[in-house]
Write an enzyme that holds these catalytic residues in place. Structure first.
Site, mmCIF file in Angstrom:
data_model
loop_
_atom_site.group_PDB
_atom_site.id
_atom_site.type_symbol
_atom_site.label_atom_id
_atom_site.label_comp_id
_atom_site.label_asym_id
_atom_site.label_seq_id
_atom_site.Cartn_x
_atom_site.Cartn_y
_atom_site.Cartn_z
ATOM 1 N N THR A 77 24.788 18.987 16.859
ATOM 2 C CA THR A 77 25.731 18.284 15.991
ATOM 3 C C THR A 77 26.028 19.052 14.716
ATOM 4 O O THR A 77 25.173 19.792 14.200
ATOM 5 C CB THR A 77 25.160 16.907 15.613
ATOM 6 O OG1 THR A 77 26.010 16.275 14.636
ATOM 7 C CG2 THR A 77 23.768 17.017 15.013
ATOM 8 N N TYR B 299 19.313 11.993 11.544
ATOM 9 C CA TYR B 299 20.024 12.383 12.761
ATOM 10 C C TYR B 299 20.190 13.896 12.810
ATOM 11 O O TYR B 299 19.826 14.558 13.796
ATOM 12 C CB TYR B 299 21.377 11.684 12.816
ATOM 13 C CG TYR B 299 22.296 12.214 13.892
ATOM 14 C CD1 TYR B 299 21.925 12.186 15.228
ATOM 15 C CD2 TYR B 299 23.546 12.755 13.564
ATOM 16 C CE1 TYR B 299 22.775 12.683 16.221
ATOM 17 C CE2 TYR B 299 24.395 13.236 14.544
ATOM 18 C CZ TYR B 299 24.000 13.205 15.869
ATOM 19 O OH TYR B 299 24.830 13.698 16.843
#
Length: 344
Positions: A131, A156
């Site tokens: 990501t 995250y």
């Protein structure tokens, strides 16, 4: 036929590709892209957020957890797994801030178990769903290069970055190569409406906006209007999910053709749209006016994230086919309508 082409052709005929999270949003598109390219595919998914119907009937499906070592060993052996595409994980940034242990468990600890199963089972090629959140808040304006500092601002991003580090170290120690693809904002649906984003309560902006356009939500929340961007709302690089799935097929081919190489690459278009620009595009496509409600910023949200994607374009020859915001919206809208018809 060159040695690389011969290796690839032999691999395609003898080996199966294991897709983790293949019943989910991006994973199900990757399954279709692999099959369209002639690959044999197997899927493992615990169906926490995925759907069994999203996996074609003729694809080997295993309901289970990627941290289940005995199950993975059996799948790798019985299915002649030659490569893994790893999509399974948790992806909601604000939730990662409020429940970091869930993210370190699902995205880091379980990824470690999957990597170990690959090494133990002789799987030499691994593609990881990473990501742009690994970059944190960019230090400069403009598209981010892969060499930019990795300073995630939420669990995250940190959980994904830790997995990238594990892959780097494993590739240095074993006969193993990998490609970590850093996604920017994934959106849209299969142009043929074979699959799409189906999770209830999704937080992706375009999914939320088309739900609102179809009356499944009464408004769209705009989280923050005081960012340092032209209209004050967050700017993101929205990549069509089918272009992203194709990038995985190219990555697989390159890992097999050149087993000495590993890659960490951005997946995005190199330009972004603000929240308000996206909502205006949905208004144009639907000829409706979505109600907006301004809310405070969400924890862990940077002002802008766009990708410098020159590396994946030059190394893999990746050429996006769906770099058009209104096209992305149309495909997402068509899928949302199909979901509504199924549920009637």
């Amino acid at each position: 036929m060159s040695n690389a082409a011969s290796r690839l052709d032999d691999f395609r005929h003898r080996r199966t590709i294991l897709v983790t999270g293949g019943a989910g949003y991006i994973g199900s598109h990757a399954v279709l892209a692999l099959r369209d390219a002639g690959w044999q595919v197997a899927v493992i998914d615990n169906l926490t957020t995925g759907f069994r119907w999203a996996v074609p009937d003729d694809v080997a499906f295993f309901e289970g957890d990627i941290a289940d070592g005995p199950l993975l060993a059996r799948i790798i052996s019985d299915q002649s797994i030659g490569a893994i595409l790893h999509f399974a994980g948790s992806i909601i940034v604000p939730e990662s801030v409020s429940d970091p242990l869930k993210y370190y468990a699902n995205n880091t600890v379980k990824s470690r178990a999957l990597i170990e199963a690959a090494v133990t089972g002789g799987v030499k090629h691994y593609i990881f769903s990473s990501t742009a959140a690994t970059y944190g808040t960019p230090a400069t304006d403009g598209p981010i290069m892969e060499s930019a500092p990795q300073v995630p601002i939420n669990p995250y991003g940190t959980s994904k970055l830790m997995t990238e580090w594990m892959l780097r170290d494993v590739a240095a120690a074993y006969d193993f190569n990998y490609c970590a693809l850093r996604y920017f904002n994934v959106a849209g649906a299969d142009p043929r409406a074979r699959t799409g984003q189906s999770t209830a309560g999704a937080t992706h902006l375009i999914k939320v906006a088309v739900e609102a356009a179809l009356g499944k939500r009464d408004h769209v929340a705009v989280f923050g209007t005081d960012f340092d961007t032209p209209d004050g709302t967050g700017v993101r690089d929205y990549i069509h999910v089918s272009d992203l799935a194709h990038a995985h097929v190219l990555a697989l081919e390159h890992l097999i053709s050149d087993p000495a190489s590993s890659h960490t690459l951005n997946c995005g278009y190199g330009h972004g749209y603000s929240v308000l620009e996206v909502l205006n595009a949905v208004d144009r496509v639907t000829n409706l006016k979505i109600e907006r409600k301004v809310a405070g910023r969400r924890a862990g949200d940077p002002a802008a994230l766009t990708a410098d994607s020159n590396a994946i374009r030059s190394r893999f020859g990746w050429t996006p086919q769906h770099d058009d915001l209104e096209m992305i919206v149309r495909h997402a809208l068509a899928w949302e309508r199909k979901l509504m018809d199924v549920k009637r």
